[in-house]
Write a protein that holds these residues in place. Structure first.
Motif, PDB file in Angstrom:
ATOM      1  N   GLU A   1       0.652 -10.120 -16.401  1.00 12.58           N
ATOM      2  CA  GLU A   1      -0.422  -9.667 -15.524  1.00 12.58           C
ATOM      3  C   GLU A   1      -1.789  -9.867 -16.175  1.00 12.58           C
ATOM      4  N   VAL A   2      -1.906  -9.503 -17.435  1.00 20.83           N
ATOM      5  CA  VAL A   2      -3.178  -9.634 -18.145  1.00 20.83           C
ATOM      6  C   VAL A   2      -3.535 -11.116 -18.321  1.00 20.83           C
ATOM      7  N   ALA A   3      -2.547 -11.951 -18.608  1.00 22.02           N
ATOM      8  CA  ALA A   3      -2.805 -13.390 -18.743  1.00 22.02           C
ATOM      9  C   ALA A   3      -3.308 -13.980 -17.425  1.00 22.02           C
ATOM     10  N   GLY A   4      -2.810 -13.476 -16.317  1.00 16.73           N
ATOM     11  CA  GLY A   4      -3.280 -13.939 -15.015  1.00 16.73           C
ATOM     12  C   GLY A   4      -4.659 -13.421 -14.654  1.00 16.73           C
ATOM     13  N   LEU A   5      -4.975 -12.196 -15.074  1.00 17.14           N
ATOM     14  CA  LEU A   5      -6.287 -11.605 -14.785  1.00 17.14           C
ATOM     15  C   LEU A   5      -7.396 -12.123 -15.700  1.00 17.14           C
ATOM     16  N   ALA A   6      -7.043 -12.502 -16.910  1.00 13.43           N
ATOM     17  CA  ALA A   6      -8.043 -12.867 -17.915  1.00 13.43           C
ATOM     18  C   ALA A   6      -9.028 -13.952 -17.456  1.00 13.43           C
ATOM     19  N   PRO A   7      -8.584 -15.058 -16.851  1.00  6.26           N
ATOM     20  CA  PRO A   7      -9.569 -16.051 -16.405  1.00  6.26           C
ATOM     21  C   PRO A   7     -10.568 -15.488 -15.396  1.00  6.26           C
ATOM     22  N   LEU A   8     -10.106 -14.587 -14.524  1.00  2.00           N
ATOM     23  CA  LEU A   8     -11.003 -13.985 -13.536  1.00  2.00           C
ATOM     24  C   LEU A   8     -11.986 -13.018 -14.193  1.00  2.00           C
TER      25      LEU A   8
ATOM     26  N   THR B   1     -17.849 -16.740  -6.624  1.00  2.00           N
ATOM     27  CA  THR B   1     -19.098 -17.155  -7.246  1.00  2.00           C
ATOM     28  C   THR B   1     -19.609 -18.424  -6.578  1.00  2.00           C
ATOM     29  N   SER B   2     -20.879 -18.584  -6.646  1.00  4.74           N
ATOM     30  CA  SER B   2     -21.465 -19.812  -6.123  1.00  4.74           C
ATOM     31  C   SER B   2     -21.837 -20.756  -7.266  1.00  4.74           C
ATOM     32  N   GLN B   3     -21.577 -20.320  -8.501  1.00  5.17           N
ATOM     33  CA  GLN B   3     -21.908 -21.158  -9.660  1.00  5.17           C
ATOM     34  C   GLN B   3     -20.915 -22.304  -9.799  1.00  5.17           C
TER      35      GLN B   3
ATOM     36  N   PHE C   1     -13.012 -13.180 -17.326  1.00  9.35           N
ATOM     37  CA  PHE C   1     -13.982 -13.987 -18.072  1.00  9.35           C
ATOM     38  C   PHE C   1     -14.951 -14.694 -17.119  1.00  9.35           C
ATOM     39  N   TRP C   2     -14.502 -15.018 -15.916  1.00  8.40           N
ATOM     40  CA  TRP C   2     -15.392 -15.611 -14.912  1.00  8.40           C
ATOM     41  C   TRP C   2     -16.530 -14.647 -14.603  1.00  8.40           C
ATOM     42  N   GLU C   3     -16.194 -13.346 -14.490  1.00 10.67           N
ATOM     43  CA  GLU C   3     -17.228 -12.322 -14.270  1.00 10.67           C
ATOM     44  C   GLU C   3     -18.241 -12.302 -15.405  1.00 10.67           C
ATOM     45  N   GLN C   4     -17.800 -12.663 -16.592  1.00 13.64           N
ATOM     46  CA  GLN C   4     -18.664 -12.632 -17.778  1.00 13.64           C
ATOM     47  C   GLN C   4     -19.411 -13.948 -17.992  1.00 13.64           C
ATOM     48  N   GLY C   5     -19.210 -14.909 -17.108  1.00 10.41           N
ATOM     49  CA  GLY C   5     -19.961 -16.166 -17.197  1.00 10.41           C
ATOM     50  C   GLY C   5     -19.245 -17.283 -17.925  1.00 10.41           C
ATOM     51  N   PHE C   6     -17.909 -17.252 -17.950  1.00 11.44           N
ATOM     52  CA  PHE C   6     -17.124 -18.304 -18.590  1.00 11.44           C
ATOM     53  C   PHE C   6     -16.205 -18.942 -17.563  1.00 11.44           C
ATOM     54  N   ALA C   7     -16.022 -20.249 -17.695  1.00 14.99           N
ATOM     55  CA  ALA C   7     -15.052 -20.951 -16.853  1.00 14.99           C
ATOM     56  C   ALA C   7     -13.753 -21.072 -17.645  1.00 14.99           C
ATOM     57  N   ALA C   8     -12.636 -20.842 -16.999  1.00 12.27           N
ATOM     58  CA  ALA C   8     -11.340 -20.926 -17.673  1.00 12.27           C
ATOM     59  C   ALA C   8     -10.958 -22.384 -17.892  1.00 12.27           C
ATOM     60  N   ALA C   9     -10.450 -22.664 -19.076  1.00 11.61           N
ATOM     61  CA  ALA C   9      -9.980 -24.012 -19.408  1.00 11.61           C
ATOM     62  C   ALA C   9      -8.464 -23.971 -19.529  1.00 11.61           C
TER      63      ALA C   9
END
Length: 175
Positions: A69-76, A40-42, A78-86
């Motif tokens: 695996e799901v815990a590792g994929l989740a931030p990515l 992303t460029s955001q 959510f990134w697709e959905q417009g959220f930054a992982a905290a």
């Protein structure tokens, strides 16, 4: 001359026919690969932040690998959905729970699976056992697939997160 040519074609055809038949019966091990990338460029500081609070899997067999695996994929996802992982110590706007459930059932003479992926999103600090989430997304399917397949787990997580994010955006627009 004509019959000699016809005999030649006929004999060549029947020489290769068994080879063609037997090669069609052999199953060649095919390897299928799936790939996905995120970019992303955001600026993540301009996005609402989300913390993955809990990932749980209720599966038959070994489930810790699926949870990891799901815990590792989740931030990515959510990134697709417009959220930054905290991170754990960072302030976040939202918190999310991810639940995967896999059940086996008998259909005729065959064992089938029922899969459900659920994502629940709360306002940060409001997640507890009694509060209703701000948004939720759930995806279900039944068939031969399993969450043990990375392709299935990733796809269902992405669909459930997309449903939850869409419900959250829709709820914000109504206010």
């Amino acid at each position: 001359m004509k019959t000699l040519k016809a005999r030649f074609v006929f004999s060549v055809f029947f020489m290769f026919l068994p080879a063609l038949f037997f090669s069609a019966c052999i199953s060649f091990p095919l390897q299928w690969y799936g790939a996905q990338s995120w970019s992303t460029s955001q600026d993540p500081r301009n996005l609402p932040s989300i913390r993955i609070a809990e990932v749980s899997a209720d599966l038959t067999g070994v489930w810790t690998a699926v949870e990891n695996e799901v815990a590792g994929l989740a931030p990515l996802v959510f990134w697709e959905q417009g959220f930054a992982a905290a991170g754990e110590e960072e302030a976040a706007d939202y918190e999310a729970d991810i639940r995967l459930r896999e059940r086996e059932f008998i259909s005729g003479w065959k064992t089938r699976r029922s899969l459900a992926a659920e994502v629940r999103i709360w306002k940060a600090g409001e997640r507890n056992g009694t509060n209703i989430p701000l948004a939720a997304g759930r995806v279900t399917t039944a068939g031969d697939e399993s969450f043990s397949s990375s392709k299935t787990a990733g796809r269902m997580l992405a669909l459930a997160a997309g449903k939850a994010a869409a419900a959250l955006r829709e709820g914000k627009e109504k206010k």
